[in-house]
Design a protein around this motif. Structure first.
Motif, PDB file in Angstrom:
ATOM      1  N   ILE A 169      33.728  -1.148  96.469  1.00 51.08           N
ATOM      2  CA  ILE A 169      34.689  -2.314  96.786  1.00 51.08           C
ATOM      3  C   ILE A 169      35.760  -1.917  97.379  1.00 51.08           C
ATOM      4  CG2 ILE A 169      35.352  -5.154  95.640  1.00 51.08           C
ATOM      5  CD1 ILE A 169      33.272  -4.788  94.043  1.00 51.08           C
ATOM      6  N   TYR A 170      35.534  -3.125  99.130  1.00 47.11           N
ATOM      7  CA  TYR A 170      37.466  -3.129  98.917  1.00 47.11           C
ATOM      8  C   TYR A 170      37.920  -4.334  99.717  1.00 47.11           C
ATOM      9  CZ  TYR A 170      34.537  -3.551 103.857  1.00 47.11           C
ATOM     10  OH  TYR A 170      33.513  -4.077 104.506  1.00 47.11           O
ATOM     11  N   LYS A 171      39.425  -4.243 100.156  1.00 53.48           N
ATOM     12  CA  LYS A 171      39.848  -4.990 100.003  1.00 53.48           C
ATOM     13  C   LYS A 171      39.658  -5.497 102.070  1.00 53.48           C
ATOM     14  CE  LYS A 171      43.293  -8.874  99.120  1.00 53.48           C
ATOM     15  NZ  LYS A 171      44.207  -8.916  98.295  1.00 53.48           N
ATOM     16  N   GLY A 172      39.818  -6.857 102.508  1.00 51.14           N
ATOM     17  CA  GLY A 172      39.622  -6.003 103.994  1.00 51.14           C
ATOM     18  C   GLY A 172      40.315  -7.686 104.647  1.00 51.14           C
ATOM     19  N   LYS A 173      41.152  -7.311 105.664  1.00 45.88           N
ATOM     20  CA  LYS A 173      40.776  -8.552 106.460  1.00 45.88           C
ATOM     21  C   LYS A 173      39.926  -8.526 107.849  1.00 45.88           C
ATOM     22  CE  LYS A 173      45.017 -10.598 108.729  1.00 45.88           C
ATOM     23  NZ  LYS A 173      46.077 -11.675 107.412  1.00 45.88           N
ATOM     24  N   ARG A 174      39.721  -9.609 107.780  1.00 45.60           N
ATOM     25  CA  ARG A 174      37.588  -9.216 108.790  1.00 45.60           C
ATOM     26  C   ARG A 174      37.983 -11.680 108.666  1.00 45.60           C
ATOM     27  NH1 ARG A 174      32.883  -6.367 106.866  1.00 45.60           N
ATOM     28  NH2 ARG A 174      33.959  -3.709 107.070  1.00 45.60           N
ATOM     29  N   ILE A 175      37.013 -10.985 109.999  1.00 45.84           N
ATOM     30  CA  ILE A 175      36.265 -12.426 110.204  1.00 45.84           C
ATOM     31  C   ILE A 175      34.938 -12.851 109.428  1.00 45.84           C
ATOM     32  CG2 ILE A 175      34.874 -14.060 111.727  1.00 45.84           C
ATOM     33  CD1 ILE A 175      38.069 -13.689 112.815  1.00 45.84           C
ATOM     34  N   ILE A 176      35.182 -14.048 108.487  1.00 44.01           N
ATOM     35  CA  ILE A 176      34.599 -14.484 107.653  1.00 44.01           C
ATOM     36  C   ILE A 176      34.135 -15.889 107.775  1.00 44.01           C
ATOM     37  CG2 ILE A 176      34.415 -12.600 105.599  1.00 44.01           C
ATOM     38  CD1 ILE A 176      36.666 -16.117 105.991  1.00 44.01           C
ATOM     39  N   ASN A 177      32.990 -15.926 107.048  1.00 45.55           N
ATOM     40  CA  ASN A 177      32.194 -17.448 107.301  1.00 45.55           C
ATOM     41  C   ASN A 177      33.150 -18.231 106.122  1.00 45.55           C
ATOM     42  OD1 ASN A 177      29.735 -16.909 108.486  1.00 45.55           O
ATOM     43  ND2 ASN A 177      29.240 -15.221 107.570  1.00 45.55           N
ATOM     44  N   TRP A 178      34.286 -19.605 106.631  1.00 47.03           N
ATOM     45  CA  TRP A 178      34.120 -19.868 105.769  1.00 47.03           C
ATOM     46  C   TRP A 178      34.351 -21.739 105.663  1.00 47.03           C
ATOM     47  CZ3 TRP A 178      38.798 -19.570 102.680  1.00 47.03           C
ATOM     48  CH2 TRP A 178      39.643 -20.483 102.877  1.00 47.03           C
ATOM     49  N   SER A 179      34.304 -22.287 104.480  1.00 50.61           N
ATOM     50  CA  SER A 179      34.034 -22.839 104.755  1.00 50.61           C
ATOM     51  C   SER A 179      35.109 -24.494 104.525  1.00 50.61           C
ATOM     52  CB  SER A 179      33.031 -23.746 103.290  1.00 50.61           C
ATOM     53  OG  SER A 179      32.267 -24.449 102.946  1.00 50.61           O
ATOM     54  N   PRO A 180      34.692 -25.294 105.794  1.00 50.28           N
ATOM     55  CA  PRO A 180      36.338 -25.957 105.361  1.00 50.28           C
ATOM     56  C   PRO A 180      35.694 -26.757 104.246  1.00 50.28           C
ATOM     57  CG  PRO A 180      35.208 -25.787 107.351  1.00 50.28           C
ATOM     58  CD  PRO A 180      34.343 -25.416 106.492  1.00 50.28           C
ATOM     59  N   LEU A 181      35.083 -27.641 103.663  1.00 51.02           N
ATOM     60  CA  LEU A 181      34.607 -27.746 102.747  1.00 51.02           C
ATOM     61  C   LEU A 181      34.906 -27.267 101.659  1.00 51.02           C
ATOM     62  CD1 LEU A 181      33.394 -30.984 103.937  1.00 51.02           C
ATOM     63  CD2 LEU A 181      30.914 -30.483 103.007  1.00 51.02           C
ATOM     64  N   SER A 182      34.470 -26.906 101.596  1.00 52.32           N
ATOM     65  CA  SER A 182      34.614 -26.289  99.810  1.00 52.32           C
ATOM     66  C   SER A 182      35.869 -25.177  99.832  1.00 52.32           C
ATOM     67  CB  SER A 182      33.303 -24.627  99.206  1.00 52.32           C
ATOM     68  OG  SER A 182      31.953 -25.759  99.851  1.00 52.32           O
ATOM     69  N   GLN A 183      36.373 -25.230 101.286  1.00 55.42           N
ATOM     70  CA  GLN A 183      37.516 -23.828 101.538  1.00 55.42           C
ATOM     71  C   GLN A 183      37.326 -22.917 100.444  1.00 55.42           C
ATOM     72  OE1 GLN A 183      41.059 -25.409 101.636  1.00 55.42           O
ATOM     73  NE2 GLN A 183      40.327 -27.502 101.769  1.00 55.42           N
TER      74      GLN A 183
END
Length: 906
Positions: A169-183
């Motif tokens: 398990i790691y933390k990363g700055k990536r492009i992810i799928n963001w849900s604007p509705l659920s934020q």
RNA sequence: GGGCACUUAGCUCAGUUGGUAGAGCGUUGCGUUUACAUCGCAAAUGUCGGGGGUUCGAAUCCCUCAGUGCCCACCA
């Protein structure tokens, strides 16, 4: 009759009463201490926000069917029920409620918000499990697990820590799928792609110094404020000399370089592509390769941010319009083309997902996938239907890391602690985090604000349901030892990646075992036009209404009856009327089963009343007292048991339902009961009658057992009605499932009975053909092909006469056709029906002519086959002989039909 | 773009290892015989998606084309 046996079966008077009785008597209570062989199933936990739909009905009926069947075949069965906390769905629900009070979750804070959720859960969270009781599911409710129960929470935390420590398990700055509705971030699996008609805008990116411009195509002009470069293909001759030059982002006054990258496709659009690393996964990769900045031009709610100047604060779609207007005004648009492409939508919220650059937690899946793929390819876990293995394999071999962090409050909080100087680790408490980080006591730590994906608790379901703690101290316990691996997983194929695959990964990884042996992928239920039944489409009637209308047994039976393994099911849904008319199949069948029982009991009562000896009914027919038909039904009964076993072993549940449907309705009711009536009426011997009825009731008792797994309520009810000594605490569901006795299966008897049936059917067809009313008993003469048949038919005279509503005048070999008679041929046996002269014979001539045509056609085909030297040489002897016999028989029949026709012409 | 599944009677679907097709519903006709009209009896309807191949023989095996549904990937 002393019993409550109405003419029509009323499930409402039966079903809820029995479910309560079963619960009261705790007959489905499971102990892991039993010596019996274990059999277990994990119930896919429904969402606490969910209500029962037809998917649950199909799914849980199949599970209950197997649970009941295995319970009755001597296993110690355990069906683990449970319910899922459903992070996003539940949080959204509570936030909607808050909204009504003009509050947001931030107004009341994390702690109070969680309290609200738990309150809501206590009130409404169990509704779906209560609804499932209507279905008759026979699980041990005491073992119900909620994915937010303490043991589950512990396991989630321990697993997180363990994977973190292993670097998985790691933390990363990536492009992810963001849900604007659920934020919140979503995983790849939570995104659905849909085709959308939009436009491709070709914009003018002017060179820094000059009047010329680069044409850049985009569908998302609102993201230009995040542009950091324009890419061209390094091999594209048109643009080679431009590489390294600077262009101005329209409206932004921002100067960006032209770079060379293979990602730019010379054949697409203008060959120039704008690079927006924070808003597109491909651009992100380009950005990384070229070490570009990655400015984010959007807020979490998908409004534009301060980077976007005058458009700051506008929603992304509104901003697009405004930006286009402004571009137009400034003559920065070269052209606009229609453009159809796929856009990702949030599966839950339904809004377009925003590719968004952010810090998230990921699970490195490759190391987990290896073993999980192996156990399936090696068939340690089997998929039914098998073709899902390919889908599974494809996903497993192309697996991508799983984004598990969610910016929600409802869920398992990520057990990661941060020190003031930016160190962090995963731990089960602040204290142990400090120790792991070698920080002095009292150093303030901050826990990660986010929670994990709901599926991060679901994937541990095989372990948490069995009280596995994951902390290394209690790696096993009696439940785990008894029931893991489970035997069967029943689920819809749409969560094969979400859940099935991940359970296999987690269980093999953390326990070194497979979670289940067989996976049954259910059908999807669709409406008449093939659409999936869903609340949002408005094409799904409320299953509760349907159950109330038709009865649970009927719904269970019909659903299984219509669901072949591996194929979707179409049901004729009438949403307006809240109806599914095909449920009549099951309802009518239940009524048939009911009435067969009613018939038996009525006869029992009648005979009992006629009986002066008052002896009991325990005595049944001895072997020598069995009639031909009694033996036939026993043979059929044992064949049925054998076929049922084969079907269920291979997960052909609809075969199972069809086998029983045909046996009970066609064999038992249509034929055996009808013959039984004759046997009763023709005997004056009350002792025989008593034995016969006992025999039939005894048999019916066992038939009910066969039927019980699919129709638990009605079978329980009738089973109790059939014998008044049976008490409420006894249950048919605890009896032993009958075992097929191969010695009783008798092909000769089954064939002979088929002959009897055919003769009766021929007689009925003859009289129906000329509309002779049933009250008139016509006279029949049968000319048989051999003396064995003569003997057999004579022995069945009563049956033929009663069932065919006729009187059998004569039966012998080589009888000639009487005048004024109809004729029919069955396997070289001729049946003549004598008419009282005046009937119009044209119809009969027509029929015989058609028969001649048919025979001649078939004889032609058969002769061709036999005269083919290849056939005789290469086909097996038995097939050739069979064909020869068939031909001979058809030829003889043809002669007879022809001569019968001639006799009519006279 | 890649993959999977499906295409048999008006509708929904069966069809086991290749031997010229079955059920339920619906339709039509007859019927109220004391289990059941939520029933019984009978009847009609199919060049098994098109084409090709293997075979003595294909709904069944292989190839190909067409159509339908689903999954995965996702080039601005």
């Amino acid at each position: 009759m002393t019993r409550e046996f109405s003419k029509a079966y009323d499930p409402n008077k039966v079903e809820s009463r029995w479910y309560e009785t079963w619960q009261k008597n705790k007959i489905y209570k499971v102990s892991e201490k039993s010596d019996k062989k274990p059999y277990s199933i994990l119930m896919p936990p429904p969402n606490i926000t969910g209500i029962l739909h037809f998917g649950h009905i199909l799914n849980n009926t199949i599970q209950d069917l197997y649970i009941r069947w295995k319970r009755m075949t001597g296993f110690n069965v355990c069906w683990f029920p449970g319910i899922d906390h459903a992070g996003i769905a539940t949080q959204t629900r509570i936030e909607q409620e808050l909204k009504k009070e003009n509050l947001t979750r931030y107004d009341i804070g994390r702690e109070q918000f969680m309290e609200r959720v738990w309150q809501w859960k206590e009130l409404y969270g169990g509704i779906i499990l209560k609804q499932m009781r209507l279905l008759g599911v026979s699980c041990d409710w005491d073992r119900t697990l909620f994915t937010m129960d303490e043991t589950a929470c512990n396991a989630v935390r321990e697993v997180f820590i363990r994977l973190f420590d292993e670097g998985l398990i790691y933390k990363g700055k990536r492009i992810i799928n963001w849900s604007p509705l659920s934020q919140t971030a979503l995983s790849d699996e939570e995104v659905e792609f849909r085709e959308v008609k939009e436009h491709l805008y070709t914009l003018k990116y002017y060179f820094e110094n000059g009047t010329d411009y680069l044409k850049v195509a985009t569908v998302r002009p609102e993201t230009i404020f995040g542009d950091v470069a324009v890419a061209v293909n390094p091999n594209d001759e048109r643009f080679k000399k431009l590489i390294g030059q600077k262009v101005i982002v329209p409206l932004a006054d921002k100067i960006i370089p032209v770079i060379a990258d293979d990602y730019a496709d010379p054949t697409f659009g203008t060959g120039c592509v704008k690079i927006t690393p924070a808003h597109d996964p491909n651009d992100f990769e380009v950005g990384k390769r070229h070490n570009l900045e990655m400015p984010n031009s959007m807020n979490p709610d998908a409004t534009l941010n301060e980077l976007s100047g005058e458009f700051n604060g506008l929603d992304r779609f509104k901003a697009r319009k405004m930006i286009l207007q402004k571009l137009e005004e400034n003559e920065l648009i070269e052209k606009i083309d229609d453009y159809t492409h796929n856009v990702g939508f949030s599966q839950r919220g339904g809004e377009p997902v925003e590719p968004y650059l952010s810090d998230q937690w990921f699970v490195d899946m490759k190391p987990l996938a290896e073993e999980a793929l192996k156990v399936v390819l090696e068939e340690k876990i089997k998929f039914y239907p098998n073709h899902w293995v390919k889908t599974y394999q494809h996903w497993m071999t192309n697996i991508r890391d799983w984004c598990i962090s969610r910016q929600l409050w409802w869920g398992h909080r990520i057990p990661v602690y941060y020190s003031p100087d930016g160190q962090f680790t995963a731990a089960d408490s602040e204290d142990s985090a400090r120790k792991k980080l070698n920080l002095p006591e009292g150093t303030p730590l901050k826990q990660d604000e986010d929670v994990v994906d709901t599926w991060f608790s679901s994937w541990l379901w095989p372990l948490t349901t069995m009280h596995w703690l994951g902390d290394g101290k209690s790696e096993t316990n009696p439940v785990l030892e008894k029931f893991l691996p489970t035997d069967l997983m029943v689920t819809a194929p749409d969560i094969i990646f979400f859940w099935v695959a991940r359970m296999i990964m987690a269980t093999t990884k953390f326990k070194g075992q497979i979670p289940f042996k067989d996976v049954y992928f259910t059908s999807l239920i669709r409406d008449g036009s093939g659409r999936k039944l869903s609340k949002s489409l408005g094409n799904s009637p409320d299953p509760i209404e349907i159950i109330n209308k038709y009865g649970s047994d009927a719904v269970r039976f019909t659903t299984i009856y219509l669901s072949p393994l591996g194929q979707d099911v179409k049901m004729d849904v009438d949403v307006k009327a809240q109806d599914i008319p095909s449920m009549e199949i099951g309802r009518n069948f239940a009524n048939k089963i009911w009435n067969a029982g009613r018939f038996l009991l009525m006869n029992k009562d009648n005979i009992f009343h006629d009986d002066t000896t008052e002896s009991n009914f325990k005595q049944t027919l001895t072997q020598s007292e069995l009639s031909f038909t009694d033996k036939w039904i026993l043979s059929k009964y044992n064949t049925t048991i054998r076929n049922i076993g084969n079907s269920l072993d291979n997960y052909k549940v609809n075969d199972y339902s069809k086998i029983l449907f045909d046996f009970i309705w066609r064999d038992f009711c249509d034929w055996y009961v009808e013959v039984m009536k004759v046997q009763i009426n023709n005997s004056a011997n009350i002792e025989y009658k008593k034995k016969l009825i006992s025999f039939a009731i005894d048999l019916y008792d066992k038939i009910l057992i066969l039927q019980h797994p699919i129709m638990p309520f009605i079978t329980e009810e009738i089973w109790h009605l059939l014998d008044e000594d049976r008490t409420e605490s006894q249950s048919i569901s605890l009896l032993n499932y009958p075992v097929s006795d191969e010695n009783i299966i008798n092909i000769t008897i089954e064939e002979n009975f088929a002959l009897l049936q055919s003769i009766v059917e021929e007689i009925r067809a003859l009289r129906a053909g000329v509309n002779i009313p049933p009250k008139i008993a016509v006279e029949i003469i049968i000319s048989c092909k051999d003396s064995i048949t003569v003997e057999f038919i004579k022995s069945q005279t009563e049956m033929i006469q009663t069932l065919g509503k006729c009187s059998l005048k004569e039966c012998d070999i080589n009888l000639s056709k009487p005048n004024n008679s109809l004729s029919s041929i069955y396997r070289e046996n001729e049946i003549f029906m004598i008419l009282d002269s005046s009937i119009d014979l044209d119809k009969e001539r027509l029929r015989l002519n058609k028969e001649i045509e048919r025979l001649e056609r078939n004889i032609g085909g058969s002769e061709k086959k036999i005269s083919n030297p290849g056939f005789v040489a290469k086909a097996g002897d038995d097939i050739v002989n069979y064909e020869k016999e068939k031909l001979q028989s058809m030829k003889e029949s043809l002669l007879k039909v022809k001569s019968n026709l001639e006799s009519l012409v006279k």
